[in-house]
Each structure stands twice: as structure tokens, then as C-alpha cells.
Write an enzyme that holds these catalytic residues in place. Structure first.
Site, mmCIF file in Angstrom:
data_model
loop_
_atom_site.group_PDB
_atom_site.id
_atom_site.type_symbol
_atom_site.label_atom_id
_atom_site.label_comp_id
_atom_site.label_asym_id
_atom_site.label_seq_id
_atom_site.Cartn_x
_atom_site.Cartn_y
_atom_site.Cartn_z
ATOM 1 N N ARG A 119 11.633 -5.612 4.808
ATOM 2 C CA ARG A 119 11.466 -3.974 4.659
ATOM 3 C C ARG A 119 12.434 -3.331 5.615
ATOM 4 N NH1 ARG A 119 5.565 -1.686 5.544
ATOM 5 N NH2 ARG A 119 5.812 -2.694 7.476
ATOM 6 N N ARG B 89 11.391 -1.557 10.919
ATOM 7 C CA ARG B 89 10.182 -1.267 12.072
ATOM 8 C C ARG B 89 10.067 -2.208 13.199
ATOM 9 N NH1 ARG B 89 5.059 0.407 8.423
ATOM 10 N NH2 ARG B 89 3.954 -0.806 10.111
ATOM 11 N N ARG C 117 -0.564 -9.094 13.013
ATOM 12 C CA ARG C 117 -1.137 -8.068 12.374
ATOM 13 C C ARG C 117 -2.024 -8.776 11.088
ATOM 14 N NH1 ARG C 117 4.069 -5.067 10.734
ATOM 15 N NH2 ARG C 117 2.737 -4.014 9.096
ATOM 16 N N LYS D 75 0.837 -1.141 0.058
ATOM 17 C CA LYS D 75 -0.034 0.033 -0.018
ATOM 18 C C LYS D 75 0.873 1.171 -0.119
ATOM 19 C CE LYS D 75 -1.988 -1.292 3.687
ATOM 20 N NZ LYS D 75 -1.545 -2.538 3.856
ATOM 21 N N ARG E 216 -9.942 0.757 8.115
ATOM 22 C CA ARG E 216 -9.388 -0.505 8.618
ATOM 23 C C ARG E 216 -10.659 -1.469 9.311
ATOM 24 N NH1 ARG E 216 -3.563 0.113 8.745
ATOM 25 N NH2 ARG E 216 -2.508 -1.684 9.468
HETATM 26 P P1 AP5 Z 1 4.783 -1.716 1.912
HETATM 27 O O1 AP5 Z 1 4.457 -0.783 0.791
HETATM 28 O O2 AP5 Z 1 5.606 -0.825 3.007
HETATM 29 O O3 AP5 Z 1 3.453 -2.213 2.563
HETATM 30 P P2 AP5 Z 1 2.031 -1.948 3.208
HETATM 31 O O4 AP5 Z 1 1.102 -2.593 2.542
HETATM 32 O O5 AP5 Z 1 2.293 -0.278 3.126
HETATM 33 O O6 AP5 Z 1 2.482 -2.740 4.635
HETATM 34 P P3 AP5 Z 1 2.420 -1.900 6.006
HETATM 35 O O7 AP5 Z 1 3.183 -2.603 7.002
HETATM 36 O O8 AP5 Z 1 2.764 -0.456 6.162
HETATM 37 O O9 AP5 Z 1 0.922 -1.776 6.335
HETATM 38 P P4 AP5 Z 1 0.102 -1.965 7.533
HETATM 39 O O10 AP5 Z 1 -1.188 -1.895 7.058
HETATM 40 O O11 AP5 Z 1 0.365 -3.319 8.269
HETATM 41 O O12 AP5 Z 1 0.725 -0.984 8.520
HETATM 42 P P5 AP5 Z 1 0.577 0.586 8.901
HETATM 43 O O13 AP5 Z 1 1.625 1.388 8.923
HETATM 44 O O14 AP5 Z 1 -0.625 0.899 8.229
HETATM 45 O O15 AP5 Z 1 5.711 -2.743 1.287
HETATM 46 C C1 AP5 Z 1 6.219 -3.914 2.362
HETATM 47 C C2 AP5 Z 1 7.759 -4.449 1.876
HETATM 48 O O16 AP5 Z 1 7.375 -5.188 0.522
HETATM 49 C C3 AP5 Z 1 8.541 -3.109 1.482
HETATM 50 O O17 AP5 Z 1 9.973 -3.528 1.772
HETATM 51 C C4 AP5 Z 1 8.460 -3.040 0.003
HETATM 52 O O18 AP5 Z 1 9.495 -2.453 -0.445
HETATM 53 C C5 AP5 Z 1 8.095 -4.382 -0.578
HETATM 54 N N1 AP5 Z 1 7.207 -4.511 -1.609
HETATM 55 C C6 AP5 Z 1 6.049 -3.900 -1.524
HETATM 56 N N2 AP5 Z 1 5.654 -4.107 -2.887
HETATM 57 C C7 AP5 Z 1 6.171 -5.483 -3.584
HETATM 58 C C8 AP5 Z 1 6.021 -5.880 -4.471
HETATM 59 N N3 AP5 Z 1 4.973 -5.998 -5.259
HETATM 60 N N4 AP5 Z 1 6.777 -7.057 -4.788
HETATM 61 C C9 AP5 Z 1 8.034 -7.390 -3.952
HETATM 62 N N5 AP5 Z 1 8.156 -6.497 -2.696
HETATM 63 C C10 AP5 Z 1 7.319 -5.511 -2.265
HETATM 64 O O19 AP5 Z 1 -0.154 0.223 10.400
HETATM 65 C C11 AP5 Z 1 0.779 -0.096 11.512
HETATM 66 C C12 AP5 Z 1 -0.030 0.043 12.677
HETATM 67 O O20 AP5 Z 1 -0.653 1.230 13.130
HETATM 68 C C13 AP5 Z 1 -1.203 -1.140 12.699
HETATM 69 O O21 AP5 Z 1 -0.862 -2.514 13.126
HETATM 70 C C14 AP5 Z 1 -2.206 -0.562 13.712
HETATM 71 O O22 AP5 Z 1 -1.678 -0.986 15.165
HETATM 72 C C15 AP5 Z 1 -1.979 1.003 13.774
HETATM 73 N N6 AP5 Z 1 -2.950 1.717 12.674
HETATM 74 C C16 AP5 Z 1 -2.532 2.024 11.458
HETATM 75 N N7 AP5 Z 1 -3.897 2.482 10.719
HETATM 76 C C17 AP5 Z 1 -4.846 1.832 11.736
HETATM 77 C C18 AP5 Z 1 -6.289 2.236 11.402
HETATM 78 N N8 AP5 Z 1 -6.977 2.680 10.611
HETATM 79 N N9 AP5 Z 1 -7.058 1.676 12.445
HETATM 80 C C19 AP5 Z 1 -6.479 1.157 13.791
HETATM 81 N N10 AP5 Z 1 -5.083 0.888 13.806
HETATM 82 C C20 AP5 Z 1 -4.416 1.373 12.949
#
Ligand code: AP5
Length: 217
Positions: free
Chosen positions: A126, A159, A170, A13, A87
């Protein structure tokens, strides 16, 4: 254009949002990035969110809805791409309510579909820039100089919630609480499923093809 990107942790994402904003000039609003900034700043909100984030659970809806509503209000011309929000079905309903009160709605939901078995490899490899939020991978998307952000020369970090045990939680949280959000939006006929198992450039091509067609329609 108001877009939501849905998908499991590691679906790409954040990676794809950065490319979408560059091509279409939208504002990128990532709930995870905002929460991490609040934690770094040591704010009350950051302190409240900490234990949930560290365990792989969701931060309570009320905190998130207030935080994201305030970020959305500041978006120029209401053109944004949401990453990590909504979410839960409750968050999605609250978002709709608040947009509707301004005569707006979510135009497109891009659902990045990835197999669970790919998630751990993507998360443990990552590396992120703590300053600008750029995201790399030790194998798939390497920076030019190992361990250093191409953008601002800052040392990349792993992270804390990308450890294997937290990633498992997660993923469980995603299946239980976030997958139902896809059905919520499917009822509004705005969801487009995309294969996120492919490499990042192929996924970007799929997204741009879809968005270009939707914008022209
Ligand atoms: P990346 O693009 O970073 O993936 P992502 O989908 O953004 O993953 P996140 O871990 O950021 O998502 P998340 O939803 O769990 O975490 P968030 O920060 O929102 O890619 C991942 C890796 O893969 C990278 O190394 C990249 O280079 C590689 N990659 C990408 N695409 C690729 C491909 N096609 N092929 C190969 N490699 C690839 O949330 C963190 C925490 O915050 C949550 O756990 C929760 O506690 C809290 N939180 C956030 N939002 C909310 C909400 N709305 N409600 C409640 N709690 C929340």
C-alpha cells in the site's frame, strides 16, 4: 443513510468508502485518518494515540468514542459511512447509545471478509497520500505516475504500521477485539457479508448492488 464498514486491516475499507461517498454523497469518517491527522498536527490526542498505533494495538475506547462522537455530530443530515469505527463491542454499544439519544441508528453494516493470507501483500504494497488520503497499491492499484498521488501530485508514503511485524499484530488485534463486533451487529440484523478477496472493482459492484437494493426496499 448511516453505514458502518467492518473488515480486517487491508480488507479495502478505505478504498471502498471513497467509492461509496462518491456514489451516494455521504460523509466518510475514518477513525484511522482522523488519528493520523491528529498525529501530524502534534495534538495531545495524537500524542496519546501514537504508541498504540505504532504497535498495532487499539487506542483506548474512551479516547476513540469521544473523538468519533464529535466527528459524527458534525455530519450533515446524519448521512455518513464509518470506516475503522466501531472496533470493539464497547465502542459499538457507545455509538448506539449516542445515536439513539438523537432518534437515529446504524442502517447497514457491510462486513468485508478477506482471507488472512492476502492481508500482508495488500498492506506491504500500500502507498497512501499524506495530504488527501488517497490509497494505492504498487501492484493492484497503481497511480498514473509511480510514487505520486493522481489527485494532488503529492509524494506517496508507506505507512509505518504497514510493516510486516506490525501488520501481524493488527491482524491478531482484529480477530480478538473487532470480530465480536460483527456478532454484535448480527443481533440487530443489519450485517451484510461481502467477499473482499475479489479485485477492488468487483467488490465495489457487490457493495453498490447491495446498497441500491437496500435503499429501494
Ligand atoms: P485499504 O482500502 O487501505 O484497506 P483498509 O481496510 O482501509 O485497511 P487499513 O489498514 O486502513 O485498516 P485498518 O483498519 O487496519 O487501519 P486504520 O487506519 O483504521 O486497502 C489496503 C491496500 O490494499 C491498498 O493498497 C489498496 O490499494 C489495496 N486494495 C484494496 N482493496 C483491494 C482489492 N479488492 N484487491 C486488491 N487490492 C486491494 O487504523 C490504524 C490504527 O489506528 C489502528 O491499528 C489503531 O491503532 C488505531 N485505530 C483506528 N481506529 C480505531 C478504533 N476505532 N479504536 C481503536 N483504535 C483505532
Amino acid at each position: 443513510m448511516r453505514i458502518v464498514l467492518l473488515g480486517a486491516p487491508g480488507a479495502g475499507k478505505g478504498t471502498q468508502c471513497k467509492r461509496i461517498v462518491t456514489k451516494y454523497g455521504l460523509l466518510h469518517l475514518s477513525s484511522g485518518d482522523i488519528l493520523r491527522q491528529e498525529r501530524t498536527a502534534g495534538s495531545e490526542l495524537g500524542k496519546k494515540a501514537q504508541s498504540y498505533m505504532d504497535s498495532g494495538a487499539l487506542v483506548p475506547d474512551q479516547i476513540i468514542v469521544e473523538m468519533m462522537s464529535s466527528a459524527i455530530c458534525k455530519a450533515p443530515k446524519s448521512s455518513f459511512v464509518l470506516d475503522g469505527f466501531p472496533r470493539t463491542v464497547n465502542q459499538a454499544a457507545e455509538l448506539d447509545k449516542s445515536l439513539m439519544s438523537d432518534g437515529q441508528k446504524i442502517d447497514f453494516v457491510l462486513n468485508l471478509k478477506i482471507e488472512d493470507k492476502l492481508v500482508a501483500q495488500r498492506m506491504t504494497g500500500r502507498r497512501s497520500c499524506p495530504q488527501c488520503g488517497s490509497v494505492y497499491h504498487i501492484e493492484n492499484l497503481k497511480p498514473k505516475v509511480e510514487g505520486i498521488c493522481d489527485n494532488d501530485g503529492i509524494k506517496l508514503v508507506h505507512r509505518p504500521d504497514d510493516s510486516l511485524d506490525v501488520v501481524e499484530n493488527r491482524l491478531k488485534t482484529y480477530h480478538k477485539q473487532t470480530e465480536p463486533v460483527v456478532d454484535y451487529y448480527k443481533n440487530n440484523n443489519v450485517v451484510y457479508d461481502l467477499d473482499a478477496n475479489k479485485d477492488a472493482d468487483d467488490v465495489s459492484s457487490l457493495i453498490f448492488e447491495k446498497l441500491d437494493a437496500l435503499v429501494k426496499a
